[in-house]
Motif scaffolding. Structure first.
Motif, PDB file in Angstrom:
ATOM      1  N   ALA A   1       0.761  -1.171   0.250  1.00 21.28           N
ATOM      2  CA  ALA A   1      -0.004   0.140   0.134  1.00 21.28           C
ATOM      3  C   ALA A   1       1.047   1.284   0.117  1.00 21.28           C
ATOM      4  CB  ALA A   1      -0.955   0.056   1.116  1.00 21.28           C
ATOM      5  N   GLU A   2       0.613   2.048  -1.072  1.00 17.74           N
ATOM      6  CA  GLU A   2       1.514   3.412  -1.189  1.00 17.74           C
ATOM      7  C   GLU A   2       1.319   4.187   0.231  1.00 17.74           C
ATOM      8  OE1 GLU A   2       1.633   5.322  -4.785  1.00 17.74           O
ATOM      9  OE2 GLU A   2       0.729   3.686  -5.884  1.00 17.74           O
ATOM     10  N   GLU A   3       2.411   4.778   0.646  1.00 19.43           N
ATOM     11  CA  GLU A   3       2.400   5.721   1.709  1.00 19.43           C
ATOM     12  C   GLU A   3       1.370   6.725   1.541  1.00 19.43           C
ATOM     13  OE1 GLU A   3       5.925   7.476   3.091  1.00 19.43           O
ATOM     14  OE2 GLU A   3       7.059   5.477   3.122  1.00 19.43           O
ATOM     15  N   LYS A   4       1.047   7.211   0.120  1.00 18.00           N
ATOM     16  CA  LYS A   4       0.191   8.241   0.195  1.00 18.00           C
ATOM     17  C   LYS A   4      -1.429   7.862   0.389  1.00 18.00           C
ATOM     18  CE  LYS A   4       0.273   8.082  -4.857  1.00 18.00           C
ATOM     19  NZ  LYS A   4       0.718   8.796  -6.230  1.00 18.00           N
ATOM     20  N   VAL A   5      -1.452   6.506  -0.105  1.00 18.12           N
ATOM     21  CA  VAL A   5      -2.934   5.835  -0.008  1.00 18.12           C
ATOM     22  C   VAL A   5      -2.946   5.952   1.603  1.00 18.12           C
ATOM     23  CG1 VAL A   5      -4.204   3.931  -0.360  1.00 18.12           C
ATOM     24  CG2 VAL A   5      -2.670   4.837  -2.293  1.00 18.12           C
TER      25      VAL A   5
ATOM     26  N   TRP B   1      -7.731   9.112  11.869  1.00 23.78           N
ATOM     27  CA  TRP B   1      -6.747   8.310  12.707  1.00 23.78           C
ATOM     28  C   TRP B   1      -5.409   9.132  12.289  1.00 23.78           C
ATOM     29  CZ3 TRP B   1      -7.094   2.200  12.732  1.00 23.78           C
ATOM     30  CH2 TRP B   1      -8.226   2.051  13.151  1.00 23.78           C
ATOM     31  N   SER B   2      -4.460   8.888  13.385  1.00 25.33           N
ATOM     32  CA  SER B   2      -3.110   9.519  13.074  1.00 25.33           C
ATOM     33  C   SER B   2      -2.333   8.138  12.869  1.00 25.33           C
ATOM     34  CB  SER B   2      -2.639  10.147  14.308  1.00 25.33           C
ATOM     35  OG  SER B   2      -2.474   9.384  15.574  1.00 25.33           O
ATOM     36  N   ALA B   3      -0.981   8.115  12.341  1.00 23.96           N
ATOM     37  CA  ALA B   3      -0.192   7.003  12.433  1.00 23.96           C
ATOM     38  C   ALA B   3       0.248   6.507  13.840  1.00 23.96           C
ATOM     39  CB  ALA B   3       1.317   7.742  11.851  1.00 23.96           C
ATOM     40  N   ALA B   4       0.201   7.206  15.020  1.00 22.93           N
ATOM     41  CA  ALA B   4       0.261   6.730  16.101  1.00 22.93           C
ATOM     42  C   ALA B   4      -0.859   5.723  16.562  1.00 22.93           C
ATOM     43  CB  ALA B   4       0.217   7.803  17.248  1.00 22.93           C
ATOM     44  N   ASP B   5      -1.967   5.927  15.831  1.00 19.17           N
ATOM     45  CA  ASP B   5      -2.949   5.079  16.194  1.00 19.17           C
ATOM     46  C   ASP B   5      -2.860   3.499  15.465  1.00 19.17           C
ATOM     47  OD1 ASP B   5      -4.775   6.724  17.609  1.00 19.17           O
ATOM     48  OD2 ASP B   5      -5.322   7.529  15.845  1.00 19.17           O
ATOM     49  N   LEU B   6      -1.833   3.320  14.764  1.00 20.74           N
ATOM     50  CA  LEU B   6      -1.565   1.993  14.104  1.00 20.74           C
ATOM     51  C   LEU B   6      -0.645   1.002  15.099  1.00 20.74           C
ATOM     52  CD1 LEU B   6      -0.868   3.054  10.520  1.00 20.74           C
ATOM     53  CD2 LEU B   6      -3.046   2.314  11.643  1.00 20.74           C
TER      54      LEU B   6
ATOM     55  N   PRO C   1       1.798  -3.972   9.493  1.00 24.60           N
ATOM     56  CA  PRO C   1       2.155  -2.847   8.559  1.00 24.60           C
ATOM     57  C   PRO C   1       0.823  -2.775   7.367  1.00 24.60           C
ATOM     58  CG  PRO C   1       3.372  -4.762   8.049  1.00 24.60           C
ATOM     59  CD  PRO C   1       3.023  -4.991   9.428  1.00 24.60           C
ATOM     60  N   PRO C   2       0.377  -1.646   7.043  1.00 26.67           N
ATOM     61  CA  PRO C   2      -0.474  -1.550   6.003  1.00 26.67           C
ATOM     62  C   PRO C   2      -0.309  -2.233   4.797  1.00 26.67           C
ATOM     63  CG  PRO C   2      -0.225   0.724   7.235  1.00 26.67           C
ATOM     64  CD  PRO C   2       0.980  -0.458   7.482  1.00 26.67           C
TER      65      PRO C   2
ATOM     66  N   LEU D   1      -8.063  -2.626   1.970  1.00 28.44           N
ATOM     67  CA  LEU D   1      -7.001  -2.072   2.628  1.00 28.44           C
ATOM     68  C   LEU D   1      -7.008  -2.488   3.933  1.00 28.44           C
ATOM     69  CD1 LEU D   1      -4.635   0.056   2.477  1.00 28.44           C
ATOM     70  CD2 LEU D   1      -6.240   1.803   3.159  1.00 28.44           C
ATOM     71  N   VAL D   2      -5.965  -3.195   4.569  1.00 34.92           N
ATOM     72  CA  VAL D   2      -6.048  -3.482   5.902  1.00 34.92           C
ATOM     73  C   VAL D   2      -5.035  -2.474   6.693  1.00 34.92           C
ATOM     74  CG1 VAL D   2      -5.089  -5.477   7.298  1.00 34.92           C
ATOM     75  CG2 VAL D   2      -5.950  -6.176   4.919  1.00 34.92           C
ATOM     76  N   LEU D   3      -5.692  -2.197   7.695  1.00 31.73           N
ATOM     77  CA  LEU D   3      -5.001  -1.374   8.848  1.00 31.73           C
ATOM     78  C   LEU D   3      -5.398  -1.623  10.073  1.00 31.73           C
ATOM     79  CD1 LEU D   3      -6.435   2.196   7.179  1.00 31.73           C
ATOM     80  CD2 LEU D   3      -4.094   1.157   7.090  1.00 31.73           C
TER      81      LEU D   3
END
Length: 296
Positions: free
Chosen positions: A139-143, A153-158, A163-164, A174-176
């Motif tokens: 999954a591209e970072e921009k996606v 959500w923020s990146a800290a919520d992951l 990894p996505p 899309l898996v998060l």
């Protein structure tokens, strides 16, 4: 419906729960012979469920047991979709209640999907589908960044251990992974923004997950492309997640995973995901129940 043929029996079943008030409801038409595309879409729209399944004769050369192999098409209230896991489970349970447990073979737009229906000593039916060949894509970072923005959500919520990725087992998801159960429980997203992203990238749902233990997960699936905020139980996404978790080494190559879905929206369901060593395809199973007409 034209005057040239009678309206078929339209059934309502839930999948991934033995309680009609749980799991994910689907429409089921066990004999859709003679129905046009427009009529199938109209029935799906009338029912209003995320998907409905329609059975017709199998394509030549499909194989399978006589009388237990079919072409299956899936319609949301808006359009035809290539594959739907929960409607497959609902259809198999509905068929087995009338014709007995055993093996079924479905020809779908995504490929051939075998389904096994078993009956326990207390009479409970359980259907297990075998996915098409799955795939796990970067999954591209921009996606990912746009999805997080849409979700609020923020990146800290992951969870950094998950990894996505984009998982495929008939549809793209899309898996998060959420770092906490509280983050997963608090779902309040920008519907139009997430819809635009998912439409552009052909995502069916976003598979949001939280790991409770080694083999137990809680999942939620935003489903704006289906016209609803959230899907209660998503078999295709469960299959995609099983492939994802195995490929990234997050679970053993041979595993049985339990996915809990729908509790946060008042329709609890349970999906069983089976991974077998040496077999890329993923098995997803669960119970089902007919929805009484009075509460449909």
């Amino acid at each position: 419906m034209t005057a040239s043929h009678a309206r078929p029996e339209i059934l309502r079943y839930t999948a991934f729960s033995a309680d009609p008030a749980g799991g994910n409801p689907a429409g089921v038409v066990l004999d859709a012979a003679g129905l046009s595309d427009e009529e199938q879409l109209a029935i799906a729209a009338e029912l209003g469920y995320s998907e409905s399944a329609f059975l017709t004769a199998p394509p030549e050369g499909l194989g399978g047991e006589p009388g237990r192999a079919f072409t299956v098409r899936y319609f949301s209230p808006k359009a035809e979709v290539a594959f739907c896991g929960h409607a497959t489970i609902a259809t198999a349970i509905a068929f087995a209640e009338r014709h007995g447990a055993g093996e079924l073979l479905f020809s779908t737009q995504a490929g051939q999907v075998p389904v096994t229906v078993t009956q326990s000593a207390d009479g409970t039916l359980r259907a297990t589908l075998t996915s098409v060949e799955p795939a796990v894509l970067d999954a591209e970072e921009k996606v990912v960044a746009e999805a997080l923005e849409a979700l609020g959500w923020s990146a800290a919520d992951l969870d950094p251990a998950f990894p996505p990725r984009i998982g495929f087992a008939g549809n793209r998801h899309l898996v998060l992974a959420a770092a906490t159960r509280a983050r997963l429980a608090d779902l309040d997203y920008d519907f139009e923004r997430l819809l635009a992203l998912m439409t552009a990238l052909d995502f069916t749902t976003v598979q949001l997950v939280w790991r409770e233990s080694e083999t137990v997960f809680h999942v939620r699936d935003p489903f704006p492309v289906g016209g609803v905020v959230e899907d209660p139980a998503t078999g295709a996404a469960a299959a995609a997640f099983g492939a994802y978790a195995r490929e990234l080494g997050l679970v053993p190559e041979e595993s049985v995973l339990t996915l809990h879905q729908g509790a946060d929206m008042g329709r609890p369901g349970e999906l069983r995901v089976e991974l077998r060593a040496g077999d890329a395809r993923v098995r997803v199973g669960g119970t089902g129940a007919r929805i009484p007409e009075a509460t449909a």
